[in-house]
Motif scaffolding. Structure first.
Motif, mmCIF file in Angstrom:
data_model
loop_
_atom_site.group_PDB
_atom_site.id
_atom_site.type_symbol
_atom_site.label_atom_id
_atom_site.label_comp_id
_atom_site.label_asym_id
_atom_site.label_seq_id
_atom_site.Cartn_x
_atom_site.Cartn_y
_atom_site.Cartn_z
ATOM 1 N N ILE A 121 0.863 -1.180 0.000
ATOM 2 C CA ILE A 121 0.000 0.000 0.000
ATOM 3 C C ILE A 121 0.896 1.226 0.000
ATOM 4 O O ILE A 121 1.850 1.305 0.793
ATOM 5 C CB ILE A 121 -0.915 -0.005 1.234
ATOM 6 C CG1 ILE A 121 -1.812 -1.241 1.205
ATOM 7 C CG2 ILE A 121 -1.746 1.272 1.317
ATOM 8 C CD1 ILE A 121 -2.276 -1.693 2.558
ATOM 9 N N VAL A 122 0.611 2.166 -0.880
ATOM 10 C CA VAL A 122 1.515 3.295 -1.054
ATOM 11 C C VAL A 122 0.875 4.597 -0.595
ATOM 12 O O VAL A 122 -0.353 4.726 -0.522
ATOM 13 C CB VAL A 122 1.985 3.424 -2.521
ATOM 14 C CG1 VAL A 122 2.686 2.144 -2.967
ATOM 15 C CG2 VAL A 122 0.830 3.763 -3.454
ATOM 16 N N SER A 123 1.732 5.554 -0.297
ATOM 17 C CA SER A 123 1.260 6.865 0.135
ATOM 18 C C SER A 123 0.521 7.557 -1.006
ATOM 19 O O SER A 123 0.987 7.565 -2.142
ATOM 20 C CB SER A 123 2.437 7.730 0.582
ATOM 21 O OG SER A 123 2.016 9.059 0.826
ATOM 22 N N PRO A 124 -0.617 8.183 -0.706
ATOM 23 C CA PRO A 124 -1.347 8.888 -1.756
ATOM 24 C C PRO A 124 -0.772 10.250 -2.097
ATOM 25 O O PRO A 124 -1.203 10.874 -3.078
ATOM 26 C CB PRO A 124 -2.745 9.045 -1.142
ATOM 27 C CG PRO A 124 -2.506 9.104 0.323
ATOM 28 C CD PRO A 124 -1.338 8.174 0.572
ATOM 29 N N ALA A 125 0.204 10.729 -1.315
ATOM 30 C CA ALA A 125 0.691 12.094 -1.543
ATOM 31 C C ALA A 125 2.060 12.287 -0.917
ATOM 32 O O ALA A 125 2.466 11.543 -0.018
ATOM 33 C CB ALA A 125 -0.290 13.100 -0.941
ATOM 34 N N ASP A 126 2.781 13.296 -1.391
ATOM 35 C CA ASP A 126 3.930 13.817 -0.665
ATOM 36 C C ASP A 126 3.365 14.485 0.586
ATOM 37 O O ASP A 126 2.664 15.505 0.488
ATOM 38 C CB ASP A 126 4.684 14.848 -1.507
ATOM 39 C CG ASP A 126 5.560 14.230 -2.586
ATOM 40 O OD1 ASP A 126 5.790 13.013 -2.556
ATOM 41 O OD2 ASP A 126 6.036 14.984 -3.465
ATOM 42 N N SER A 127 3.660 13.951 1.756
ATOM 43 C CA SER A 127 2.903 14.378 2.932
ATOM 44 C C SER A 127 3.600 13.946 4.216
ATOM 45 O O SER A 127 4.668 13.330 4.184
ATOM 46 C CB SER A 127 1.498 13.769 2.883
ATOM 47 O OG SER A 127 1.576 12.352 2.736
ATOM 48 N N ARG A 128 2.971 14.270 5.338
ATOM 49 C CA ARG A 128 3.411 13.832 6.665
ATOM 50 C C ARG A 128 2.300 13.001 7.273
ATOM 51 O O ARG A 128 1.156 13.448 7.350
ATOM 52 C CB ARG A 128 3.757 15.049 7.528
ATOM 53 C CG ARG A 128 5.051 15.685 7.042
ATOM 54 C CD ARG A 128 5.231 17.129 7.371
ATOM 55 N NE ARG A 128 6.262 17.681 6.480
ATOM 56 C CZ ARG A 128 6.427 18.967 6.233
ATOM 57 N NH1 ARG A 128 5.638 19.861 6.809
ATOM 58 N NH2 ARG A 128 7.374 19.371 5.414
ATOM 59 N N VAL A 129 2.633 11.791 7.703
ATOM 60 C CA VAL A 129 1.603 10.816 8.052
ATOM 61 C C VAL A 129 1.641 10.437 9.521
ATOM 62 O O VAL A 129 2.706 10.302 10.124
ATOM 63 C CB VAL A 129 1.729 9.550 7.173
ATOM 64 C CG1 VAL A 129 3.065 8.852 7.371
ATOM 65 C CG2 VAL A 129 0.574 8.587 7.433
ATOM 66 N N LEU A 130 0.455 10.291 10.096
ATOM 67 C CA LEU A 130 0.234 9.646 11.381
ATOM 68 C C LEU A 130 -0.665 8.445 11.150
ATOM 69 O O LEU A 130 -1.608 8.528 10.361
ATOM 70 C CB LEU A 130 -0.454 10.595 12.359
ATOM 71 C CG LEU A 130 0.402 11.514 13.220
ATOM 72 C CD1 LEU A 130 -0.493 12.414 14.071
ATOM 73 C CD2 LEU A 130 1.347 10.725 14.117
ATOM 74 N N VAL A 131 -0.408 7.347 11.838
ATOM 75 C CA VAL A 131 -1.229 6.141 11.658
ATOM 76 C C VAL A 131 -1.790 5.692 12.993
ATOM 77 O O VAL A 131 -1.266 6.017 14.061
ATOM 78 C CB VAL A 131 -0.415 5.000 11.014
ATOM 79 C CG1 VAL A 131 0.097 5.412 9.649
ATOM 80 C CG2 VAL A 131 0.746 4.572 11.920
ATOM 81 N N GLY A 132 -2.890 4.955 12.916
ATOM 82 C CA GLY A 132 -3.509 4.447 14.130
ATOM 83 C C GLY A 132 -4.644 3.502 13.818
ATOM 84 O O GLY A 132 -4.826 3.071 12.682
ATOM 85 N N SER A 133 -5.435 3.201 14.839
ATOM 86 C CA SER A 133 -6.562 2.288 14.708
ATOM 87 C C SER A 133 -7.747 2.843 15.481
ATOM 88 O O SER A 133 -7.581 3.425 16.552
ATOM 89 C CB SER A 133 -6.197 0.904 15.244
ATOM 90 O OG SER A 133 -7.344 0.083 15.335
ATOM 91 N N PHE A 134 -8.947 2.646 14.944
ATOM 92 C CA PHE A 134 -10.145 3.070 15.652
ATOM 93 C C PHE A 134 -10.395 2.242 16.911
ATOM 94 O O PHE A 134 -11.210 2.615 17.751
ATOM 95 C CB PHE A 134 -11.361 2.988 14.732
ATOM 96 C CG PHE A 134 -11.416 4.099 13.718
ATOM 97 C CD1 PHE A 134 -11.460 5.423 14.111
ATOM 98 C CD2 PHE A 134 -11.419 3.818 12.364
ATOM 99 C CE1 PHE A 134 -11.524 6.450 13.194
ATOM 100 C CE2 PHE A 134 -11.477 4.830 11.422
ATOM 101 C CZ PHE A 134 -11.526 6.161 11.843
#
Length: 339
Positions: A121-134
């Motif tokens: 799965i790849v990043s949709p944008a040049d960006s800064r990402v945070l990840v988590g779970s509901f």
């Protein structure tokens, strides 16, 4: 509970390529702090007017299309945002307006490589990402403060029931970034719809000051089924494109070959991972990817960076520990299929 921060509070992130800690130069920080703290609390009617679609459109027109000295503004924008015109498809002299600079196309097929694994799965944008779970409410306050699944997806389509216990990544684009969104997975579009809303800033100060920020912003929701022949095999994936201050539109413009023959994204269309999907019109903006439960795992370095305690971040969890973003390139791997 996190508190609204002052402009003097630094915001840092991890640069993925070098693992370096970088202090972000926040655009319009004092203005954002005034708008989302003082004005929002003391003059709510004026705050609503300033974050309306009409005002956002006028701000965009003034900053990106106003004819007076627009070539000078373009040059100043290129310099202040450190835009690398050597990445661009068009020649440097083409970029004579701020809008052209913001909506630039790059040679992503050469400069943003993508690994061949179809299940990545790849990043949709040049960006800064945070990840988590509901389901991880003890670790991530984002669920409670920024959005709930029901608010995020809207109630008419019922997709929030599919993704309510899933994993998510929040990809924050800043004004200096390349603003085309790319498809993060391969699959068939099950649904695409727009939810109307306001136009709020994506500056971290604004995100912290507003409860359920992303639920309040205008957004486009695309649901992709990847469990098909030629798909990524990671279940149903939601890609949510969120507008922000001065974003006039999200233009759906899917292209299978570079930027040629752009098409509007529609239900039933097959989308190939890594291809351009849409374009944000000027401003800052955010992409959110949401996955079904127990289908994917995020990249180990992104997970580890989020928990680092040696980085100053304006994002915190319920007990005040920083949640740290990782800067990622569009089309770079950010997650994979669970075994």
């Amino acid at each position: 509970m996190p508190q609204a921060v002052t402009p003097s509070t630094a915001h840092q992130y991890i640069e993925r390529a070098t693992n370096a800690i970088v202090t972000e130069q926040l655009f319009g920080d004092r203005s954002v702090s005034f708008l989302y703290n003082t004005l929002r609390e003391n003059a709510p009617a004026l705050f609503r007017a300033l974050t309306s679609a009409r005002m956002s459109s006028l701000l965009s027109l003034y900053h990106y299309d106003f004819l007076d000295s627009r070539k000078f503004k373009a040059a100043r924008m290129i310099a202040s945002l450190a835009v690398d015109l050597t990445e661009c498809v068009a020649a440097p002299d083409y970029y004579d307006t701020p809008r052209k600079v913001f909506e630039r196309q790059i040679r992503y097929w050469q400069l943003r490589p993508m690994e061949e694994d179809r299940k990545a799965i790849v990043s949709p944008a040049d960006s800064r990402v945070l990840v988590g779970s509901f389901t991880d409410i003890s670790e991530l306050f984002i669920k409670e403060k920024f959005f709930s699944p029901e608010e995020l997806f809207g109630t008419e389509r019922k997709w929030h029931n599919v993704f309510s216990k899933g994993d998510f990544g929040v990809f924050r684009l800043t004004p200096d970034k390349y603003h085309y969104n790319h498809v993060p997975v391969s699959g068939i579009v099950l649904d695409i719809y727009e939810i109307d809303g306001a136009y709020h800033s994506c500056n971290p100060a604004a995100q912290i000051a507003l409860a359920s920020l992303y639920a309040k912003n205008k957004r486009v929701v695309t649901i992709i089924d990847t469990d098909i022949e030629g798909g990524s095999g990671v279940g149903r994936v939601a890609m949510i494109e969120v507008v922000a201050l001065m974003i006039g539109d999200i233009v759906q413009a899917y292209s299978e070959l570079q930027y040629h023959n752009p098409q509007p994204v529609q239900a039933g269309m097959f989308l190939e991972k890594g291809c351009p999907k849409s374009l944000y019109r000027p401003g800052s903006s955010t992409d959110i990817l949401v996955f079904e439960p127990n289908r994917i795992s995020f990249s180990p370095d992104i997970l580890a960076n989020a928990k680092r305690n040696d980085v100053q971040s304006r994002f915190t969890n319920k007990v005040g520990r920083p949640l740290v973003e990782t800067e990622v390139s569009v089309r770079s791997t950010v997650a994979g299929k669970l075994p």
